[in-house]
Design an enzyme around this catalytic site. Structure first.
Site, PDB file in Angstrom:
ATOM      1  N   ASP A 176     -82.620 -44.281 -14.285  1.00  0.00           N
ATOM      2  CA  ASP A 176     -83.352 -45.488 -14.647  1.00  0.00           C
ATOM      3  C   ASP A 176     -83.040 -46.585 -13.626  1.00  0.00           C
ATOM      4  OD1 ASP A 176     -84.361 -45.876 -18.028  1.00  0.00           O
ATOM      5  OD2 ASP A 176     -85.221 -46.789 -16.241  1.00  0.00           O
ATOM      6  N   GLU A 177     -83.890 -47.640 -13.644  1.00  0.00           N
ATOM      7  CA  GLU A 177     -83.742 -48.638 -12.569  1.00  0.00           C
ATOM      8  C   GLU A 177     -82.384 -49.343 -12.628  1.00  0.00           C
ATOM      9  OE1 GLU A 177     -85.949 -48.784 -14.961  1.00  0.00           O
ATOM     10  OE2 GLU A 177     -85.531 -50.608 -16.101  1.00  0.00           O
ATOM     11  N   HIS A 266     -88.758 -47.910  -6.990  1.00  0.00           N
ATOM     12  CA  HIS A 266     -88.969 -48.567  -8.284  1.00  0.00           C
ATOM     13  C   HIS A 266     -89.272 -50.035  -7.997  1.00  0.00           C
ATOM     14  CE1 HIS A 266     -88.441 -49.908 -12.396  1.00  0.00           C
ATOM     15  NE2 HIS A 266     -88.441 -48.653 -12.777  1.00  0.00           N
ATOM     16  N   ARG A 267     -90.103 -50.659  -8.853  1.00  0.00           N
ATOM     17  CA  ARG A 267     -90.551 -52.026  -8.527  1.00  0.00           C
ATOM     18  C   ARG A 267     -90.013 -53.078  -9.515  1.00  0.00           C
ATOM     19  NH1 ARG A 267     -96.789 -52.505 -10.716  1.00  0.00           N
ATOM     20  NH2 ARG A 267     -96.400 -51.571 -12.753  1.00  0.00           N
ATOM     21  N   LYS A 305     -96.791 -49.630 -21.963  1.00  0.00           N
ATOM     22  CA  LYS A 305     -96.109 -50.769 -22.628  1.00  0.00           C
ATOM     23  C   LYS A 305     -96.032 -52.023 -21.750  1.00  0.00           C
ATOM     24  CE  LYS A 305     -91.457 -49.650 -21.014  1.00  0.00           C
ATOM     25  NZ  LYS A 305     -90.146 -49.064 -21.318  1.00  0.00           N
ATOM     26  N   GLY A 349     -94.183 -46.581 -21.037  1.00  0.00           N
ATOM     27  CA  GLY A 349     -94.862 -46.315 -22.308  1.00  0.00           C
ATOM     28  C   GLY A 349     -95.812 -45.136 -22.225  1.00  0.00           C
TER      29      GLY A 349
HETATM   30  C1  CAP Z   1     -90.197 -46.327 -18.283  1.00  0.00           C
HETATM   31  C2  CAP Z   1     -89.183 -47.050 -17.444  1.00  0.00           C
HETATM   32  C3  CAP Z   1     -89.754 -47.553 -16.157  1.00  0.00           C
HETATM   33  C4  CAP Z   1     -90.882 -48.510 -16.316  1.00  0.00           C
HETATM   34  C5  CAP Z   1     -91.197 -49.162 -14.978  1.00  0.00           C
HETATM   35  C6  CAP Z   1     -88.538 -48.214 -18.181  1.00  0.00           C
HETATM   36  O1  CAP Z   1     -89.579 -45.914 -19.455  1.00  0.00           O
HETATM   37  O2  CAP Z   1     -88.151 -46.174 -17.108  1.00  0.00           O
HETATM   38  O3  CAP Z   1     -88.704 -48.192 -15.465  1.00  0.00           O
HETATM   39  O4  CAP Z   1     -91.989 -47.781 -16.693  1.00  0.00           O
HETATM   40  O5  CAP Z   1     -92.429 -49.784 -15.099  1.00  0.00           O
HETATM   41  O6  CAP Z   1     -87.382 -48.426 -17.862  1.00  0.00           O
HETATM   42  O7  CAP Z   1     -89.223 -48.848 -18.962  1.00  0.00           O
HETATM   43  P1  CAP Z   1     -90.536 -45.437 -20.654  1.00  0.00           P
HETATM   44  P2  CAP Z   1     -93.521 -49.540 -13.971  1.00  0.00           P
HETATM   45  O8  CAP Z   1     -91.281 -44.206 -20.158  1.00  0.00           O
HETATM   46  O9  CAP Z   1     -89.589 -45.103 -21.777  1.00  0.00           O
HETATM   47  O10 CAP Z   1     -91.447 -46.563 -20.956  1.00  0.00           O
HETATM   48  O11 CAP Z   1     -93.649 -48.042 -13.870  1.00  0.00           O
HETATM   49  O12 CAP Z   1     -94.745 -50.229 -14.513  1.00  0.00           O
HETATM   50  O13 CAP Z   1     -92.972 -50.140 -12.736  1.00  0.00           O
HETATM   51 MG    MG Z   2     -86.920 -47.605 -16.154  1.00  0.00          MG
END
Ligand code: CAP
Ligand code: MG
Length: 424
Positions: A176-177, A266-267, A305, A349
């Site tokens: 995760d980020e 990742h952004r 989400k 999401g």
């Molecule tokens: C998704 C996620 C991603 C976000 C990033 C989170 O988890 O790991 O970092 O989607 O957003 O930490 O929320 P879920 P984006 O699958 O449980 O939502 O891809 O829009 O940059």
């Molecule tokens: Mg994440």
């Protein structure tokens, strides 16, 4: 030199000019043109006071040339920029202007990057073809999963979740980020254990598996971690490109050329400045920068989400994955020349019930990334991964997820829990 020197509605941009599309709301007491002139001045050669300058400074100054309030196009002579340096380009066209009192709001909506500048950046090392080659996956989207909870679980618990995601059908497991090197889940320990685990799972499943190792940290430490990732046999690193910073990403990209490592971008942090349609910097520009700098995968939004309209997600995807883009609405034209395309990553999401909507909008040339949409499955991660993979296969088989669910009970359970949106 005065503000009116920065306006020229008869100006025809040169091939080498960098062109910006700004959305400007003038502050009280300023006309649109006066505000645009101040933006062109402050983002190129001028300042608030009138100056006596040699002629070549005027030649090197930006020109606001196309007015369609609230939008204005400003052309910047290439000579203003240090080729190959994102920090310098952004300090010019996306620096002081956001704080100017002459504007009440300003947003940098898009950029047309000149070929000479594009060629001064490495671009993606692998690109979409290279990513597909890593997995030997020709058509379907690449499926990634980020173990959840985001952080807090120990390395062993993380690896168990990762194993079930890989065994259930994910190609990629992702940090995760905000998971890097915490006391409860050390970077090196996690990497070492996952590399051992995936060898076994590749043998058992007959499928190639890989891991997005989040090396985000101080730059020298990122380089050390990237070398370790290579040494232990992984194909990717992951960087939170905005919190790490553009200069750091350029350094990491150079290292990844030598190490032959693919980069997942990742952004996190983007919504601090791209969510407000009236002020800040669009995600299109961030995505274009990530392509220039040379990431292979970048998050583009997932219609789940987090904020990001269908049009916005499509425009971002178009900018990173097409070679030639025609101008439309909030999109400037772009010819990427031979620069490889980046694989857009849709997440946030995402669950089996919304994959078809995403693949209809974009294509199968994307990474679908799910955390909760896999680990939140009532029967657990392994079934969650089976359900997600079945949903992707349904799309490439040309059938609905409801149809597919007849032969995949795990998918039926996911659809019952989260519902599904037919492609609108
Ligand atoms: C998704 C996620 C991603 C976000 C990033 C989170 O988890 O790991 O970092 O989607 O957003 O930490 O929320 P879920 P984006 O699958 O449980 O939502 O891809 O829009 O940059
Ligand atoms: Mg994440």
């Amino acid at each position: 030199m005065k503000y009116s020197d920065f306006i020229n509605t008869r100006y025809k941009p040169k091939e080498d000019d960098l062109i910006c599309l700004f959305r400007i709301e003038p502050a009280k007491g300023f006309s649109f043109k006066e505000a645009a002139a101040r933006v062109a001045s402050e983002s190129s050669t001028g300042t608030w006071a009138e100056l006596n300058v040699p002629k070549h400074v005027l030649r090197r100054s930006a020109k606001a040339f196309h007015f369609k309030p609230p939008f204005v196009k400003i052309a910047y002579p290439l000579v203003l920029f240090e080729l190959g340096s994102i920090p310098q380009v952004m300090s010019s066209i996306a620096g002081n202007i956001f704080g100017m009192k002459a504007v009440s709001n300003i947003r940098l909506e898009d950029i047309t990057w000149p070929q000479k500048m594009i060629r001064s950046f490495p671009g993606p090392q692998f690109g979409i073809k290279g990513i597909r080659k890593i997995f030997g996956v020709k058509k379907r989207p690449i499926l990634a999963s980020v173990p959840k909870p985001k952080v807090g679980i120990n390395t062993g618990e993380f690896c168990k979740i990762a194993e079930n995601a890989w065994r259930g059908g994910c190609d990629l497991v992702k940090d995760d980020e905000n998971l890097t090197d915490q006391t409860f889940n050390r970077f090196e320990n996690r990497l070492t254990r996952l590399m051992k685990l995936r060898k076994k799972i590749e043998k058992d499943t007959g499928e190639k598996k890989s891991y997005l190792a989040n090396i985000t940290s101080e730059t020298k430490e990122m380089l050390r971690r990237a070398k370790l990732v290579k040494k232990l046999g992984n194909e990717y690193i992951m960087v939170d490109i905005l919190t790490a910073g553009w200069a750091a990403v350029q350094t990491v990209r150079n290292e990844c050329q030598d190490l032959k490592l693919a980069i997942h971008a990742h952004r996190a942090f983007h919504a601090a400045f791209d969510r407000n349609p009236r002020h800040g910097l669009s995600m299109k520009v961030v995505a274009e920068i990530s392509r220039l700098q040379g990431v292979d995968q970048v998050h583009i939004g997932g219609l789940g989400k987090l904020a990001g309209s269908r049009q916005e997600v499509y425009d971002i995807w178009d900018k990173v994955s097409s070679q030639k883009i025609k101008s439309r609405d909030l999109v400037l034209e772009q010819d990427w020349g031979t620069m490889k395309p980046v694989m857009g990553t849709s997440s946030g999401g995402v669950h089996p019930g919304i994959t078809a909507r995403l693949l209809e909008l974009l294509s199968t040339d994307i990474v679908i990334q799910a955390g909760g949409g896999i680990h939140g499955h009532p029967q657990g991660t392994y079934s969650g991964a089976i359900a997600m993979r079945a949903a992707l296969d349904a799309f490439t088989d040309g059938i609905s997820v409801t149809e597919k669910a007849k032969s995949f009970p795990e998918l039926a359970v996911a659809l019952k829990k989260w519902g599904h949106a037919t492609p609108s």
